[in-house]
Scaffold this motif. Structure first.
Motif, PDB file in Angstrom:
ATOM      1  N   GLY A  97      -6.690  -2.658  11.602  1.00 12.44           N
ATOM      2  CA  GLY A  97      -6.388  -1.243  11.413  1.00 12.44           C
ATOM      3  C   GLY A  97      -6.504  -0.797   9.966  1.00 12.44           C
ATOM      4  N   ARG A  98      -7.366  -1.461   9.220  1.00 11.44           N
ATOM      5  CA  ARG A  98      -7.552  -1.131   7.804  1.00 11.44           C
ATOM      6  C   ARG A  98      -9.003  -0.733   7.540  1.00 11.44           C
ATOM      7  N   ASP A  99      -9.163   0.069   6.499  1.00  6.42           N
ATOM      8  CA  ASP A  99     -10.496   0.472   6.070  1.00  6.42           C
ATOM      9  C   ASP A  99     -11.011  -0.367   4.914  1.00  6.42           C
ATOM     10  N   GLN A 100     -10.083  -0.969   4.149  1.00  5.34           N
ATOM     11  CA  GLN A 100     -10.460  -1.708   2.953  1.00  5.34           C
ATOM     12  C   GLN A 100      -9.524  -2.893   2.757  1.00  5.34           C
ATOM     13  N   ALA A 101      -9.966  -3.824   1.916  1.00  2.00           N
ATOM     14  CA  ALA A 101      -9.131  -4.971   1.555  1.00  2.00           C
ATOM     15  C   ALA A 101      -9.585  -5.497   0.206  1.00  2.00           C
ATOM     16  N   SER A 122     -17.750  -0.048   0.122  1.00  2.00           N
ATOM     17  CA  SER A 122     -16.640   0.863   0.421  1.00  2.00           C
ATOM     18  C   SER A 122     -15.506   0.163   1.136  1.00  2.00           C
ATOM     19  N   LYS A 123     -15.758  -1.029   1.666  1.00  2.00           N
ATOM     20  CA  LYS A 123     -14.729  -1.803   2.363  1.00  2.00           C
ATOM     21  C   LYS A 123     -14.010  -2.784   1.433  1.00  2.00           C
ATOM     22  N   CYS A 124     -14.391  -2.765   0.165  1.00  2.00           N
ATOM     23  CA  CYS A 124     -13.865  -3.749  -0.787  1.00  2.00           C
ATOM     24  C   CYS A 124     -13.160  -3.042  -1.940  1.00  2.00           C
ATOM     25  N   LEU A 125     -11.833  -3.102  -1.953  1.00  2.00           N
ATOM     26  CA  LEU A 125     -11.102  -2.563  -3.091  1.00  2.00           C
ATOM     27  C   LEU A 125     -11.351  -3.405  -4.331  1.00  2.00           C
ATOM     28  N   ALA A 126     -11.496  -4.702  -4.139  1.00  2.00           N
ATOM     29  CA  ALA A 126     -11.765  -5.634  -5.227  1.00  2.00           C
ATOM     30  C   ALA A 126     -12.171  -6.963  -4.599  1.00  2.00           C
ATOM     31  N   VAL A 127     -12.756  -7.842  -5.423  1.00  2.00           N
ATOM     32  CA  VAL A 127     -13.210  -9.145  -4.945  1.00  2.00           C
ATOM     33  C   VAL A 127     -12.845 -10.207  -5.979  1.00  2.00           C
ATOM     34  N   ALA A 128     -12.269 -11.315  -5.506  1.00  2.00           N
ATOM     35  CA  ALA A 128     -11.967 -12.465  -6.370  1.00  2.00           C
ATOM     36  C   ALA A 128     -12.598 -13.701  -5.756  1.00  2.00           C
ATOM     37  N   CYS A 129     -13.408 -14.409  -6.518  1.00  2.00           N
ATOM     38  CA  CYS A 129     -14.078 -15.591  -5.991  1.00  2.00           C
ATOM     39  C   CYS A 129     -13.851 -16.798  -6.887  1.00  2.00           C
ATOM     40  N   TRP A 342      -4.564 -10.587 -12.586  1.00  2.00           N
ATOM     41  CA  TRP A 342      -5.699  -9.684 -12.394  1.00  2.00           C
ATOM     42  C   TRP A 342      -5.318  -8.483 -11.528  1.00  2.00           C
ATOM     43  N   LEU A 343      -4.543  -8.709 -10.477  1.00  2.00           N
ATOM     44  CA  LEU A 343      -4.108  -7.603  -9.626  1.00  2.00           C
ATOM     45  C   LEU A 343      -3.311  -6.584 -10.426  1.00  2.00           C
ATOM     46  N   VAL A 344      -2.434  -7.080 -11.292  1.00  2.00           N
ATOM     47  CA  VAL A 344      -1.610  -6.179 -12.102  1.00  2.00           C
ATOM     48  C   VAL A 344      -2.454  -5.436 -13.137  1.00  2.00           C
ATOM     49  N   GLU A 345      -3.352  -6.177 -13.785  1.00  2.00           N
ATOM     50  CA  GLU A 345      -4.091  -5.593 -14.903  1.00  2.00           C
ATOM     51  C   GLU A 345      -5.297  -4.757 -14.491  1.00  2.00           C
ATOM     52  N   ARG A 346      -5.965  -5.120 -13.378  1.00  2.00           N
ATOM     53  CA  ARG A 346      -7.212  -4.450 -13.030  1.00  2.00           C
ATOM     54  C   ARG A 346      -7.170  -3.675 -11.719  1.00  2.00           C
ATOM     55  N   CYS A 347      -6.140  -3.898 -10.884  1.00  2.00           N
ATOM     56  CA  CYS A 347      -6.149  -3.308  -9.540  1.00  2.00           C
ATOM     57  C   CYS A 347      -4.973  -2.388  -9.264  1.00  2.00           C
ATOM     58  N   LYS A 348      -4.189  -2.050 -10.280  1.00  2.00           N
ATOM     59  CA  LYS A 348      -3.012  -1.217 -10.043  1.00  2.00           C
ATOM     60  C   LYS A 348      -3.370   0.154  -9.494  1.00  2.00           C
ATOM     61  N   GLU A 349      -4.528   0.674  -9.879  1.00  2.00           N
ATOM     62  CA  GLU A 349      -4.914   2.009  -9.424  1.00  2.00           C
ATOM     63  C   GLU A 349      -5.185   2.052  -7.930  1.00  2.00           C
ATOM     64  N   GLN A 350      -5.386   0.895  -7.326  1.00  2.00           N
ATOM     65  CA  GLN A 350      -5.714   0.868  -5.906  1.00  2.00           C
ATOM     66  C   GLN A 350      -4.525   1.272  -5.035  1.00  2.00           C
ATOM     67  N   PRO A 352      -1.102   2.871  -6.210  1.00  2.00           N
ATOM     68  CA  PRO A 352      -0.092   3.304  -7.191  1.00  2.00           C
ATOM     69  C   PRO A 352       1.320   3.347  -6.627  1.00  2.00           C
ATOM     70  N   GLY A 353       1.470   3.742  -5.378  1.00  4.21           N
ATOM     71  CA  GLY A 353       2.804   3.796  -4.791  1.00  4.21           C
ATOM     72  C   GLY A 353       3.432   2.425  -4.643  1.00  4.21           C
ATOM     73  N   PHE A 354       2.619   1.436  -4.330  1.00  2.50           N
ATOM     74  CA  PHE A 354       3.105   0.073  -4.150  1.00  2.50           C
ATOM     75  C   PHE A 354       3.720  -0.455  -5.442  1.00  2.50           C
ATOM     76  N   TRP A 355       3.034  -0.265  -6.552  1.00  3.97           N
ATOM     77  CA  TRP A 355       3.541  -0.764  -7.835  1.00  3.97           C
ATOM     78  C   TRP A 355       4.735   0.071  -8.295  1.00  3.97           C
ATOM     79  N   ALA A 356       4.644   1.391  -8.125  1.00  2.00           N
ATOM     80  CA  ALA A 356       5.701   2.268  -8.611  1.00  2.00           C
ATOM     81  C   ALA A 356       7.016   2.029  -7.892  1.00  2.00           C
ATOM     82  N   ASN A 357       6.939   1.635  -6.619  1.00  2.00           N
ATOM     83  CA  ASN A 357       8.158   1.403  -5.840  1.00  2.00           C
ATOM     84  C   ASN A 357       8.774   0.040  -6.080  1.00  2.00           C
ATOM     85  N   GLY A 358       8.167  -0.730  -6.966  1.00  2.00           N
ATOM     86  CA  GLY A 358       8.784  -1.990  -7.373  1.00  2.00           C
ATOM     87  C   GLY A 358       8.602  -3.131  -6.439  1.00  2.00           C
TER      88      GLY A 358
END
Length: 364
Positions: A97-101, A122-129, A342-350, A352-358
């Motif tokens: 039930g998701r559009d991206q990961a 468009s289905k990839c918010l970010a990629v780590a390999c 990396w998630l904190v430094e490069r992916c926070k914009e993906q 914002p509510g998740f990080w802001a809510n602690g």
């Protein structure tokens, strides 16, 4: 520890009914991280990372990829092209039930994740390999030979395929290769999942001699069995529970489907060159983790291996960890820390509510 559940779903792939089994845990509404294993493995090998990130509030998923575990493992080479594997990854997103990961991968899983990112960005918010860089294996054996060999270690006249010779062996002797693994499954997995050895850094990998020897270890099952018996279990990177589960999984499916990932180099190259979007350029955040003592992927001793990745990834972070090939299992804390940073430094914009809510708190 977070409870991980095993689930499955079925989907249609070009008129064929397929099943994907996967492990999952964490917040149902948490940001989705999908962990993609390589050869030969199952989703369970990601357990340390699944536990870490589910406890941080993420939704984590680790599928048994096609040919493995409790997912469909038919003996049809078409099923293991990157094009068809991508359709399975699309189906997984839809089922969830998701559009991206965010896709996190190792070994052949990297080939799948990179291919998915270049065809369905468009289905990839970010990629780590981990260990296998972008624009390498998804472009086939031809690319690995062209870009992925240090000729000061592997002279062309002696090692035309370098450390990638084992992949050439699949092209010439596929059934023989698979039969060897099937006949010696438990021993091979124990020896194959050994820890990295710094003494092998910069030296010829055993995979460079597979064709010359007539197979892995010359096809000598007794030699492999002796190696496994003499090797302390502590020298593997797997815990006993994961090792047992992996052996049972590979004995159930056999290695045919797993090895079939190596049998579509030409088709994968054509698919990548002709159908990648944006000329293969990736704009999403990308993390690449080098395993310093990996003598096969050898990104730290082969300068040209990562040049295409650096050219095509607009937001690239690179990290090196002192480990052998199985870096996620050998150094799980270091891998999780690198991904979390990396998630904190490069992916926070993906999210914002998740990080802001602690849900995730960065410590210093």
């Amino acid at each position: 520890m977070t409870t991980l559940e095993e689930r499955s779903f079925s989907y249609d792939n070009n008129g064929k009914q397929k099943t994907t089994c996967y492990l999952t845990g964490g917040r149902e509404d948490g940001p989705l991280l999908v962990f993609v294993h390589g050869w030969p493995a199952i989703g369970k090998v990601w357990t340390p990372q699944l536990q870490t990130f589910s406890s941080l509030g993420f939704r984590v998923v680790a599928p048994d990829m096609p040919g493995y575990g409790k997912s469909t493992a038919d003996k049809d080479l078409d099923d293991y092209t990157q094009e068809n594997i991508n359709l399975g990854m699309l189906a997984l997103l839809g089922h969830l039930g998701r559009d991206q990961a965010i896709w996190i991968a190792h070994d052949w899983g990297c080939g799948a994740a990179w291919s998915f990112a270049s065809h369905y960005p468009s289905k990839c918010l970010a990629v780590a390999c981990l260990t296998v860089p972008y624009r390498s294996v998804e472009l086939g054996l031809e690319q690995l030979v062209d870009r992925g060999i240090n000729r000061s270690i592997y002279p062309a006249d002696e090692y035309p395929y370098g450390q990638w010779d084992y992949q050439h062996f699949y092209e010439t002797s596929f059934e023989r290769a698979s039969e060897f693994f099937d006949a010696n499954c438990a021993a091979f997995l124990k020896v194959g999942y050994s820890k990295g050895n710094p003494a092998n850094f910069g030296k010829v990998a055993f995979t460079a001699n597979v064709s010359r020897d007539g197979g892995w270890l010359g096809g000598d099952g007794a030699k492999l069995q002796k190696m496994a018996e003499e090797m302390p279990f502590e020298d593997t990177v797997l815990d006993e529970e994961t090792y047992t589960a992996l052996v049972e999984a590979m004995q159930r499916t056999g290695f045919w489907g797993a090895d079939a990932w190596y049998a579509n180099h030409a088709r994968n190259r054509k698919y990548t060159l002709e159908k990648s979007t944006n000329n293969g350029d990736l704009s999403m955040p990308v993390l690449f983790i080098h395993a310093r003592f990996d003598s096969v992927c050898a990104t730290t001793t082969t300068p040209g291996m990562c040049e295409p990745m650096r050219k095509h990834c607009q937001d690239l972070t690179e990290v090196s960890i002192d480990s052998g090939h199985w870096v996620a299992e050998e150094k799980p804390a270091e891998v999780s820390a690198a991904i979390a940073r990396w998630l904190v430094e490069r992916c926070k914009e993906q999210w914002p509510g998740f990080w802001a809510n602690g849900h995730v708190r960065r410590t210093t």
